[in-house]
Every structure is written in structure tokens, then in C-alpha cells.
Design an enzyme around this catalytic site. Structure first.
Site, PDB file in Angstrom:
ATOM      1  N   ASN A  49       0.838  -1.202   0.000  1.00  0.00           N
ATOM      2  CA  ASN A  49       0.000   0.000   0.000  1.00  0.00           C
ATOM      3  C   ASN A  49       0.875   1.255   0.000  1.00  0.00           C
ATOM      4  OD1 ASN A  49       0.610  -0.803   2.688  1.00  0.00           O
ATOM      5  ND2 ASN A  49      -1.105   0.339   3.532  1.00  0.00           N
ATOM      6  N   GLU A  51       0.283   5.225   0.580  1.00  0.00           N
ATOM      7  CA  GLU A  51      -0.701   6.221   1.023  1.00  0.00           C
ATOM      8  C   GLU A  51      -0.338   7.614   0.526  1.00  0.00           C
ATOM      9  OE1 GLU A  51      -1.165   5.645   5.264  1.00  0.00           O
ATOM     10  OE2 GLU A  51      -2.344   3.819   4.894  1.00  0.00           O
ATOM     11  N   CYS A  60      -4.054   0.524  -2.617  1.00  0.00           N
ATOM     12  CA  CYS A  60      -3.907  -0.693  -1.814  1.00  0.00           C
ATOM     13  C   CYS A  60      -2.844  -1.615  -2.408  1.00  0.00           C
ATOM     14  CB  CYS A  60      -5.221  -1.462  -1.768  1.00  0.00           C
ATOM     15  SG  CYS A  60      -6.550  -0.641  -0.880  1.00  0.00           S
ATOM     16  N   GLU A  62      -3.044  -4.800  -3.025  1.00  0.00           N
ATOM     17  CA  GLU A  62      -3.543  -5.736  -4.045  1.00  0.00           C
ATOM     18  C   GLU A  62      -3.557  -5.087  -5.416  1.00  0.00           C
ATOM     19  OE1 GLU A  62      -4.823  -4.937  -1.156  1.00  0.00           O
ATOM     20  OE2 GLU A  62      -6.043  -6.526  -0.280  1.00  0.00           O
ATOM     21  N   CYS A  99     -10.147  -5.122   0.190  1.00  0.00           N
ATOM     22  CA  CYS A  99     -11.265  -4.183   0.230  1.00  0.00           C
ATOM     23  C   CYS A  99     -12.135  -4.349  -1.026  1.00  0.00           C
ATOM     24  CB  CYS A  99     -10.755  -2.749   0.362  1.00  0.00           C
ATOM     25  SG  CYS A  99     -10.141  -2.034  -1.172  1.00  0.00           S
ATOM     26  N   CYS A 102     -10.554  -3.337  -4.365  1.00  0.00           N
ATOM     27  CA  CYS A 102      -9.563  -4.306  -4.868  1.00  0.00           C
ATOM     28  C   CYS A 102     -10.244  -5.557  -5.410  1.00  0.00           C
ATOM     29  CB  CYS A 102      -8.562  -4.654  -3.773  1.00  0.00           C
ATOM     30  SG  CYS A 102      -7.439  -3.284  -3.435  1.00  0.00           S
TER      31      CYS A 102
HETATM   32  N1  THU Z   1      -5.316  -1.503   2.429  1.00  0.00           N
HETATM   33  C1  THU Z   1      -4.761  -2.329   1.509  1.00  0.00           C
HETATM   34  O1  THU Z   1      -3.620  -2.132   1.070  1.00  0.00           O
HETATM   35  N2  THU Z   1      -5.506  -3.374   1.055  1.00  0.00           N
HETATM   36  C2  THU Z   1      -6.779  -3.645   1.458  1.00  0.00           C
HETATM   37  O2  THU Z   1      -7.432  -4.488   0.886  1.00  0.00           O
HETATM   38  C3  THU Z   1      -7.334  -2.939   2.615  1.00  0.00           C
HETATM   39  C4  THU Z   1      -6.663  -1.656   2.941  1.00  0.00           C
HETATM   40  C5  THU Z   1      -4.534  -0.364   2.900  1.00  0.00           C
HETATM   41  C6  THU Z   1      -5.063   0.968   2.440  1.00  0.00           C
HETATM   42  C7  THU Z   1      -4.531   1.889   3.519  1.00  0.00           C
HETATM   43  O3  THU Z   1      -3.221   2.281   3.183  1.00  0.00           O
HETATM   44  C8  THU Z   1      -4.469   1.010   4.752  1.00  0.00           C
HETATM   45  O4  THU Z   1      -4.538  -0.331   4.303  1.00  0.00           O
HETATM   46  C9  THU Z   1      -5.581   1.256   5.760  1.00  0.00           C
HETATM   47  O5  THU Z   1      -6.818   1.184   5.143  1.00  0.00           O
END
Ligand code: THU
Length: 148
Positions: A49, A51, A60, A62, A99, A102
Site C-alpha cells: 500500500n 498512502e 492498496c 492488491e 477491500c 480491490c
Molecule cells: N489496504 C490495503 O492495502 N488493502 C486492502 O485491501 C485494505 C486496505 C490499505 C489501504 C490503507 O493504506 C491502509 O490499508 C488502511 O486502510
């Protein structure tokens, strides 16, 4: 990009790659470090991920792995994706499912109907399928297009 040349599918190796990818996370806001590893054509495509200060532009892990696979020329039909998430504060692995956004992106992959999703829970892998996570999906076939 994480790539391995071993072509024998091995969920443990894929989960290990996901854990390793989580160490690359750029997550100063959530402090939730996520790694993903997509297995296709005997290779592993990693993602973490990333940000953003605007929050909404966060990508994310994935989706990062899918982009990595596409940037590598979209080789093969992805068989599985592994996900590993860890709280930077507690240092504990957290069982985290992909999520909704994704899941929808994974649904574009060739072989999406058979895609296996492995989740690292800190003790061992658990597996499910994209179809189980995203039933009755809207996808390429609704627009008369084959996944590819
Ligand atoms: N996140 C992911 O990388 N994958 C997911 O499927 C769920 C959330 C990340 C996004 C963000 O940087 C952090 O987790 C908190 O939501």
C-alpha cells in the site's frame, strides 16, 4: 517488483512474498502495512500500500500487485493472490481481507472466476476465492468483453 522464477505454485512462498512486500508499505497515516503477492506464469508480482496525504489517493497493496503484473506484460493467468497486513504500532499481523475496490479490480483479471485468495493471519494461510468474496459481480462479460 518482487519476482521469482520458480514455477511450481507454492502458497507458502506466496504468503512469504506478501509478508515481505508489507515491509515496503508507505503508510504513515494508517500505520497499517499491507503486502500482496500475485502468482502468475510461475512468477510472483508484489505490491504494497502506498498512502497519500490526500488520503483518497491511497493505493492498496492488491491493486499494486495487479499493476505490477500488468507492467510486466500481463504474463499468464493469475492463479492466486496472497495478502499480509501488519499494524506498525503493535507489530502484530492482522487478518485482512481485500477491500471492495480491490475485489472489483481483481475481477478484471483473466481467470478471475478461479482466482484463489490467500490471507496471512499470523499463524498460517487461509484461503478463499474471489468468487466467494465478490459474488454476483459486475464485470467485463456484462459489457460483452472477455477478461484478458
Ligand atoms: N489496504 C490495503 O492495502 N488493502 C486492502 O485491501 C485494505 C486496505 C490499505 C489501504 C490503507 O493504506 C491502509 O490499508 C488502511 O486502510
Amino acid at each position: 517488483m518482487t519476482e521469482h522464477s520458480e514455477n511450481q505454485f507454492d502458497p507458502e512462498k506466496l504468503l512469504e512474498a506478501a509478508r515481505q512486500q508489507a515491509t515496503h508499505a508507505r503508510a504513515p497515516y494508517s500505520r497499517f502495512h499491507v503486502g500482496a503477492a500475485l502468482w502468475s506464469a510461475g512468477r510472483i508480482f508484489g505490491g504494497c500500500n502506498v498512502e497519500n496525504a490526500s488520503y483518497g489517493l491511497t493505493i492498496c497493496a492488491e491493486r499494486g500487485a495487479v499493476m505490477n503484473w500488468a507492467a510486466g506484460g500481463s504474463p499468464g493467468t493469475p492463479l492466486a493472490i496472497a495478502i499480509a497486513a501488519r499494524s506498525a504500532d503493535s507489530g502484530q499481523w492482522v487478518e485482512a481481507m481485500p477491500c471492495g475496490a480491490c475485489r472489483q479490480v481483481l475481477n478484471e483479471l483473466p481467470g478471475a472466476n478461479q482466482l484463489v485468495v490467500w490471507i496471512w493471519d499470523g499463524e498460517g494461510g487461509k484461503s478463499t476465492t474471489l468468487r466467494e468474496l465478490l459474488p454476483h459481480s459486475f464485470g467485463p462479460s456484462d459489457l460483452g468483453i472477455e477478461k484478458g
